[in-house]
Every structure is written in C-alpha cells, then in structure tokens.
Design an enzyme around this catalytic site. Sequence first.
Site, PDB file in Angstrom:
ATOM      1  N   ARG A 143       0.821  -0.931   0.432  1.00 50.05           N
ATOM      2  CA  ARG A 143       0.305  -0.263   0.210  1.00 50.05           C
ATOM      3  C   ARG A 143       0.662   1.177  -0.525  1.00 50.05           C
ATOM      4  NH1 ARG A 143      -5.751  -0.941   1.423  1.00 50.05           N
ATOM      5  NH2 ARG A 143      -6.054  -3.373   0.353  1.00 50.05           N
TER       6      ARG A 143
ATOM      7  N   ARG B 276      -4.236   6.194   0.146  1.00 46.99           N
ATOM      8  CA  ARG B 276      -4.928   7.232   1.088  1.00 46.99           C
ATOM      9  C   ARG B 276      -3.328   7.972   2.341  1.00 46.99           C
ATOM     10  NH1 ARG B 276      -9.516   3.853   3.352  1.00 46.99           N
ATOM     11  NH2 ARG B 276      -7.936   2.414   3.266  1.00 46.99           N
TER      12      ARG B 276
ATOM     13  N   ARG C 208      -7.092  10.350  -6.866  1.00 48.04           N
ATOM     14  CA  ARG C 208      -8.880   9.732  -6.446  1.00 48.04           C
ATOM     15  C   ARG C 208      -9.527   9.995  -6.668  1.00 48.04           C
ATOM     16  NH1 ARG C 208     -12.818   7.326  -3.553  1.00 48.04           N
ATOM     17  NH2 ARG C 208     -12.403   4.979  -2.902  1.00 48.04           N
TER      18      ARG C 208
ATOM     19  N   ASP D 140      -7.096  -3.209  -7.405  1.00 49.20           N
ATOM     20  CA  ASP D 140      -7.127  -4.147  -6.233  1.00 49.20           C
ATOM     21  C   ASP D 140      -7.412  -6.201  -6.245  1.00 49.20           C
ATOM     22  OD1 ASP D 140      -8.224  -3.150  -3.598  1.00 49.20           O
ATOM     23  OD2 ASP D 140      -9.230  -4.347  -3.645  1.00 49.20           O
TER      24      ASP D 140
ATOM     25  N   TYR E 240     -13.460 -12.828  -0.091  1.00 49.37           N
ATOM     26  CA  TYR E 240     -15.337 -11.377  -0.117  1.00 49.37           C
ATOM     27  C   TYR E 240     -15.868 -11.870  -1.077  1.00 49.37           C
ATOM     28  CZ  TYR E 240     -10.984  -7.765   1.930  1.00 49.37           C
ATOM     29  OH  TYR E 240     -10.613  -8.033   2.254  1.00 49.37           O
TER      30      TYR E 240
HETATM   31  O1  1CP Z   1       0.155  -0.101  -2.395  1.00 49.10           O
HETATM   32  C1  1CP Z   1      -0.493  -0.841  -3.243  1.00 49.10           C
HETATM   33  O2  1CP Z   1      -0.044  -1.706  -2.823  1.00 49.10           O
HETATM   34  C2  1CP Z   1      -0.471  -1.137  -4.572  1.00 49.10           C
HETATM   35  C3  1CP Z   1      -2.776  -0.795  -4.974  1.00 49.10           C
HETATM   36  C4  1CP Z   1      -3.416  -2.235  -3.480  1.00 49.10           C
HETATM   37  C5  1CP Z   1      -3.335  -3.871  -3.283  1.00 49.10           C
HETATM   38  C6  1CP Z   1      -2.377  -4.453  -3.404  1.00 49.10           C
HETATM   39  C7  1CP Z   1      -4.545  -1.640  -3.142  1.00 49.10           C
HETATM   40  C8  1CP Z   1      -4.886  -0.147  -3.591  1.00 49.10           C
HETATM   41  N1  1CP Z   1      -5.126  -3.063  -2.755  1.00 49.10           N
HETATM   42  C9  1CP Z   1      -4.678  -3.790  -2.694  1.00 49.10           C
HETATM   43  C10 1CP Z   1      -4.320  -5.486  -3.136  1.00 49.10           C
HETATM   44  C11 1CP Z   1      -5.711  -5.929  -1.727  1.00 49.10           C
HETATM   45  N2  1CP Z   1      -7.092  -5.226  -1.995  1.00 49.10           N
HETATM   46  C12 1CP Z   1      -5.777  -6.755  -0.844  1.00 49.10           C
HETATM   47  C13 1CP Z   1      -4.308  -7.109   0.009  1.00 49.10           C
HETATM   48  C14 1CP Z   1      -3.497  -6.902   0.952  1.00 49.10           C
HETATM   49  C15 1CP Z   1      -4.283  -6.852   1.982  1.00 49.10           C
HETATM   50  O3  1CP Z   1      -4.212  -7.154   2.392  1.00 49.10           O
HETATM   51  O4  1CP Z   1      -3.891  -4.960   2.161  1.00 49.10           O
HETATM   52  C16 1CP Z   1      -7.192  -7.035   0.325  1.00 49.10           C
HETATM   53  C17 1CP Z   1      -7.854  -7.851   1.278  1.00 49.10           C
HETATM   54  C18 1CP Z   1      -8.317  -5.972  -0.883  1.00 49.10           C
HETATM   55  C19 1CP Z   1      -9.584  -5.733  -0.577  1.00 49.10           C
HETATM   56  C20 1CP Z   1      -9.762  -3.983  -0.041  1.00 49.10           C
HETATM   57  N3  1CP Z   1      -9.562  -3.234  -1.481  1.00 49.10           N
HETATM   58  C21 1CP Z   1     -10.566  -3.277   1.167  1.00 49.10           C
HETATM   59  C22 1CP Z   1     -10.796  -4.505   2.435  1.00 49.10           C
HETATM   60  C23 1CP Z   1      -9.758  -4.620   2.909  1.00 49.10           C
HETATM   61  C24 1CP Z   1     -10.638  -5.697   4.553  1.00 49.10           C
HETATM   62  O5  1CP Z   1      -9.421  -5.322   5.134  1.00 49.10           O
HETATM   63  O6  1CP Z   1     -10.983  -5.923   3.972  1.00 49.10           O
HETATM   64  C25 1CP Z   1     -10.664  -1.958   0.877  1.00 49.10           C
HETATM   65  C26 1CP Z   1     -10.716  -0.970   1.884  1.00 49.10           C
HETATM   66  C27 1CP Z   1      -9.513  -1.969  -0.916  1.00 49.10           C
HETATM   67  C28 1CP Z   1      -9.549  -0.783  -1.208  1.00 49.10           C
HETATM   68  C29 1CP Z   1      -8.751  -0.496  -1.568  1.00 49.10           C
HETATM   69  N4  1CP Z   1      -7.440  -1.042  -2.460  1.00 49.10           N
HETATM   70  C30 1CP Z   1      -6.044   0.066  -2.503  1.00 49.10           C
HETATM   71  C31 1CP Z   1      -6.469   1.261  -1.708  1.00 49.10           C
HETATM   72  C32 1CP Z   1      -6.058   2.489  -1.394  1.00 49.10           C
HETATM   73  C33 1CP Z   1      -7.908   1.290  -1.036  1.00 49.10           C
HETATM   74  C34 1CP Z   1      -8.738   2.227  -0.696  1.00 49.10           C
HETATM   75  C35 1CP Z   1      -9.139   3.116  -1.304  1.00 49.10           C
HETATM   76  C36 1CP Z   1      -9.464   3.740  -1.053  1.00 49.10           C
HETATM   77  O7  1CP Z   1      -8.877   5.380  -1.768  1.00 49.10           O
HETATM   78  O8  1CP Z   1     -10.568   4.467  -0.341  1.00 49.10           O
END
Ligand code: 1CP
Length: 353
Positions: free
Chosen positions: A29, A33, A42, A79, A157
Amino acid sequence: MPKDPTNQKPFLRALRGEIQERPCFWLMRQAGRYLPEYRETRAKANGFVDLCLRPDLATEITLQPLRRYHMDAAILFSDILMVPYGLGQPLSFREGEGPVLEPVRDAAAIDKLAQNLAGFDAKVAPIYETVSRVQAGLPATTALIGFAGAPWTVATYMVEGGTSKDFANVRLLAYRDEAAFKRLIDLLVAATIGYLNRQVEAGAEALQLFDTWAGVLPEGEYRKWVIAPAAKIVAGVRVKHPNVPIVFFPKGSGLLYREAAAIPGVNALGLDTSVPLAFAQELQKLKTVQGNLDPIALCAGGPALVDAATRILDALGKGPFVFNLGHGVIPPTPPANVAELAELIGKWRAKAA
Ligand code: 1CP
C-alpha cells in the site's frame, strides 16, 4: 517490454536469493490514502473501481510514491477484487465501509460466474494497459510488481459480500458443500493464472500473490484452500513464464509458513508482523523473506520506528531479504515517516560478526 531483459534490477536479484549490501525495500500500500497526491488523483475518478480501470490515473498513482522515495519496486495500482469484477460479480466500494459485492453462496451462483471466464480479459483489459504505461515510466533500476489475490482470500470477499470478521459464511460453504466451493476456488485459480500471465506480458517483472486471510483456516483447510491453489497458480504461471520471480504472502500463517515455503517455484515469502525474527531466520534458509515491520510502528515514527526497523534489518539483512511492512501502510501514516524509514534502510550496513 521490461527495460531490464537481463533481470539485473536489485529487487529481482534479491527475490532470486542474492544477498545485498543495502537491502531492497518497498511497502505494501505504498500508493494509497496516506499520500495527499493519491487523494487528489482518486477524486478525479467516478469511484474506486473506475480508478482501477483508468490507466491514466492508475499509472499516475503507481508512480507517485517513487517520486518521493527510492523504493526498489513499484506495485501496480489496482485491487484484488478486480478478479471477481472480471468474472462479472457486481462490485462497489463505499466510503468508509470498504468493498461491497453481491454474495455468491451456492453452486448455481458459482456456475454462473464460471460462464463469464471467457469475457474476463476484456473486462480487465485497462489494467494490462496500466501495467504497460507504468513499465514505460519507471526509473531504470526500479522493478514493477504485478499482483493478484490468492483464491482463498478473494473467495472470502465473494462469499461474504465484503470484509468479514469471522468468515462464517465462506467457511460454512467450504465445510457444507466442498464440491461447490472447490469449483469456486478452481475458477479463481484459472482466472488468476491468465490474469498474472497477461500482467507479465504487459511488463510486470515480478508477481505477488496476496493471501491476506490465510491465517483464519485450521491446518487441514489451510492445505486445501491456501497451499494447493497457490501451488497450482505458481505452476500455471511458470508454464509460460518460467523465470518471473513470485512472492507469496499468506498472512497469519504462523508455523504453517513452513509449508508455504515448500511450495515449488515460490521465490520469496511475505511475512506478517506476528512472525518472530528467529522463525523468519529459519524460513530465510529456504526462501528470500520479505517483511515484516509493524505498520503501526511506521505510523508512530520516532524511536519506536528506528528500534523496530533496526531489529528487523539486523536479524534478516545478512541473508536473502526485502524490507517491507507486515501489512499495508495505514492512512494516518505521516509521509515523513516513510522518508525516515527509507533513509534508515539506506544507511544500514551488516555489522561484521
Ligand atoms: O500500493 C499498493 O499496495 C497497490 C495497490 C493495492 C493492493 C496490492 C490496493 C489498493 N489493494 C491491494 C490489495 C488488496 N485489496 C488486498 C490484499 C492486501 C491487503 O491485505 O491489504 C485486500 C485484502 C484488498 C481488499 C480491499 N481493497 C479492502 C478491504 C480490506 C479489508 O480489511 O477487508 C479495501 C478497503 C480495499 C480498497 C483499496 N485498495 C487499494 C486502496 C488504496 C484502497 C483504499 C481505497 C480508497 O482510496 O478508499
């Protein structure tokens, strides 16, 4: 095509087991954010799914952290839930709530998704375009990581309909109708192999498989739904791309990390924050390890950050290693703390024994 056909970029060498004087680093990440420029970009999209499907915006976001810090790798901005999206499962992200999917809870719903596999690439094509554009804009020594969620985590999910606390629906489905659940996992294995292959063909130089919720399964289920699908995906990608380095991140695996380390073809293991450094050293004898700073220590900064990061570097920096967090950067993290961490890693040198 990658600019580094001989694979000399430090991150790729580290994944292949080379020990480096200055450890490589990137942060899960790292684009997100906590960066004001991310929030600004975004806001130009019509929601988060649209953001992932806009090559102009997703390319910009992928490159943003590299303008501030000297990470050794960029990770595609997308994502893990874009795979269910590509399979035709309705997906949205609600502000403050996270992802919302129309739950898939029975064999009929799973079979319906399976019929959409042929249309998968067309739905996610803009993501491959982002990979090519990022590759064209990368600094010469920075590697590009493509990624996907591992089938178990993506299935949580899909079945729960979003983020879960106890994973009861997905685990009930796996126990009550194992044949149907296996069809879902097999569908995700097939979609993910194609998806990762296409990312490599578009310019990804390494791959990471995220199994964020691996740690909720008992060992028998872990072998069925974490180890077996990951092994199939790695073998499937290797058919077309025998040399692309692959990182597997089965978060929360505890002692079962040993079994994840034994999957043929996995180059590196992503370690979560709970892995003791002595156990990480044991795993490092088998594979390159990546991790495992507490994201909260990064957010805290100051002496807590210096102490935690130095302990990890001292324990793992003399073997095959990539510095990372044990999970993603959290939104309240001050960007200055990331700069401080990057500087600390850059200055660290292994002390003679
Ligand atoms: O910078 C990076 O790492 C690249 C982008 C990236 C990656 C690799 C994002 C952007 N998401 C992911 C993978 C991802 N998404 C995972 C696996 C890694 C981890 O555990 O963090 C998972 C579980 C998700 C699912 C997801 N996406 C959630 C739910 C999390 C949960 O606790 O259940 C959420 C809220 C997201 C949204 C998301 N994805 C990425 C971002 C920056 C965001 C936030 C969105 C926003 O701007 O509001």
